[in-house]
Write a protein that holds these residues in place. Structure first.
Motif, short mmCIF file in Angstrom:
data_model
loop_
_atom_site.label_atom_id
_atom_site.label_comp_id
_atom_site.label_asym_id
_atom_site.label_seq_id
_atom_site.Cartn_x
_atom_site.Cartn_y
_atom_site.Cartn_z
N MET A 1 0.82 -1.19 0.00
CA MET A 1 0.00 0.00 0.00
C MET A 1 0.86 1.26 0.00
O MET A 1 0.64 2.17 -0.78
CB MET A 1 -0.92 -0.04 1.23
CG MET A 1 -1.79 1.14 1.38
SD MET A 1 -3.08 1.11 0.15
CE MET A 1 -4.09 2.42 0.73
N ILE A 2 1.85 1.31 0.90
CA ILE A 2 2.73 2.47 0.97
C ILE A 2 3.53 2.61 -0.31
O ILE A 2 3.76 3.71 -0.81
CB ILE A 2 3.65 2.37 2.22
CG1 ILE A 2 2.81 2.47 3.48
CG2 ILE A 2 4.72 3.44 2.19
CD1 ILE A 2 3.59 2.28 4.75
N ARG A 3 3.94 1.48 -0.87
CA ARG A 3 4.72 1.50 -2.10
C ARG A 3 3.90 2.12 -3.23
O ARG A 3 4.42 2.93 -4.02
CB ARG A 3 5.14 0.08 -2.46
CG ARG A 3 6.06 0.00 -3.61
CD ARG A 3 6.53 -1.41 -3.81
NE ARG A 3 7.50 -1.45 -4.89
CZ ARG A 3 8.00 -2.53 -5.39
NH1 ARG A 3 7.62 -3.70 -4.91
NH2 ARG A 3 8.86 -2.49 -6.36
N LYS A 4 2.63 1.78 -3.33
CA LYS A 4 1.77 2.35 -4.36
C LYS A 4 1.62 3.85 -4.17
O LYS A 4 1.63 4.62 -5.13
CB LYS A 4 0.39 1.70 -4.33
CG LYS A 4 0.36 0.31 -4.91
CD LYS A 4 -1.06 -0.23 -4.91
CE LYS A 4 -1.11 -1.64 -5.45
NZ LYS A 4 -2.47 -2.17 -5.47
N LEU A 5 1.47 4.30 -2.94
CA LEU A 5 1.34 5.72 -2.66
C LEU A 5 2.62 6.47 -3.04
O LEU A 5 2.57 7.57 -3.59
CB LEU A 5 1.00 5.96 -1.20
CG LEU A 5 -0.41 5.59 -0.77
CD1 LEU A 5 -0.56 5.74 0.74
CD2 LEU A 5 -1.43 6.44 -1.49
N LEU A 6 3.78 5.87 -2.74
CA LEU A 6 5.05 6.50 -3.09
C LEU A 6 5.21 6.60 -4.61
O LEU A 6 5.66 7.62 -5.14
CB LEU A 6 6.21 5.73 -2.47
CG LEU A 6 6.37 5.86 -0.97
CD1 LEU A 6 7.47 4.93 -0.46
CD2 LEU A 6 6.66 7.29 -0.58
N LEU A 7 4.86 5.55 -5.32
CA LEU A 7 4.95 5.56 -6.77
C LEU A 7 4.00 6.58 -7.38
O LEU A 7 4.35 7.31 -8.31
CB LEU A 7 4.67 4.17 -7.34
CG LEU A 7 5.76 3.13 -7.13
CD1 LEU A 7 5.29 1.76 -7.60
CD2 LEU A 7 7.02 3.53 -7.86
N ARG A 8 2.81 6.65 -6.83
CA ARG A 8 1.82 7.62 -7.32
C ARG A 8 2.32 9.05 -7.08
O ARG A 8 2.22 9.91 -7.94
CB ARG A 8 0.47 7.39 -6.66
CG ARG A 8 -0.61 8.27 -7.23
CD ARG A 8 -1.94 7.96 -6.63
NE ARG A 8 -2.36 6.62 -7.03
CZ ARG A 8 -3.32 5.92 -6.44
NH1 ARG A 8 -3.98 6.43 -5.43
NH2 ARG A 8 -3.63 4.72 -6.85
N GLY A 9 2.88 9.29 -5.91
CA GLY A 9 3.42 10.61 -5.59
C GLY A 9 4.58 10.99 -6.49
O GLY A 9 4.69 12.13 -6.95
#
Length: 65
Positions: A1-9
């Motif tokens: 989940m955090i990885r997806k948020l970081l990639l999106r950011g």
């Protein structure tokens, strides 16, 4: 989940940087062709100089080449 948020950011940040660079590039001033439009015009000016100045920054050669 955090990885997806970081990639999106990171992706949103990259898009923002690209848009900013494009806006800055579109604000650049381009002078008209000819020695009368130059800050420091050359002492001599011929047809070749004129054709070269009119074609810049295009990659195509002048039409009268």
């Amino acid at each position: 989940m955090i990885r997806k948020l970081l990639l999106r950011g990171a992706a949103l940040g990259a898009v923002a940087l690209i848009r900013r660079a494009m806006r800055q590039r579109s604000r650049r001033e381009v002078r008209d062709a000819g020695p009368s439009q130059m800050r420091n015009p050359p002492g001599t000016w011929d047809r070749v100089d004129e054709a070269s100045d009119e074609s810049f920054p295009a990659s195509d050669p002048p039409a009268n080449y």
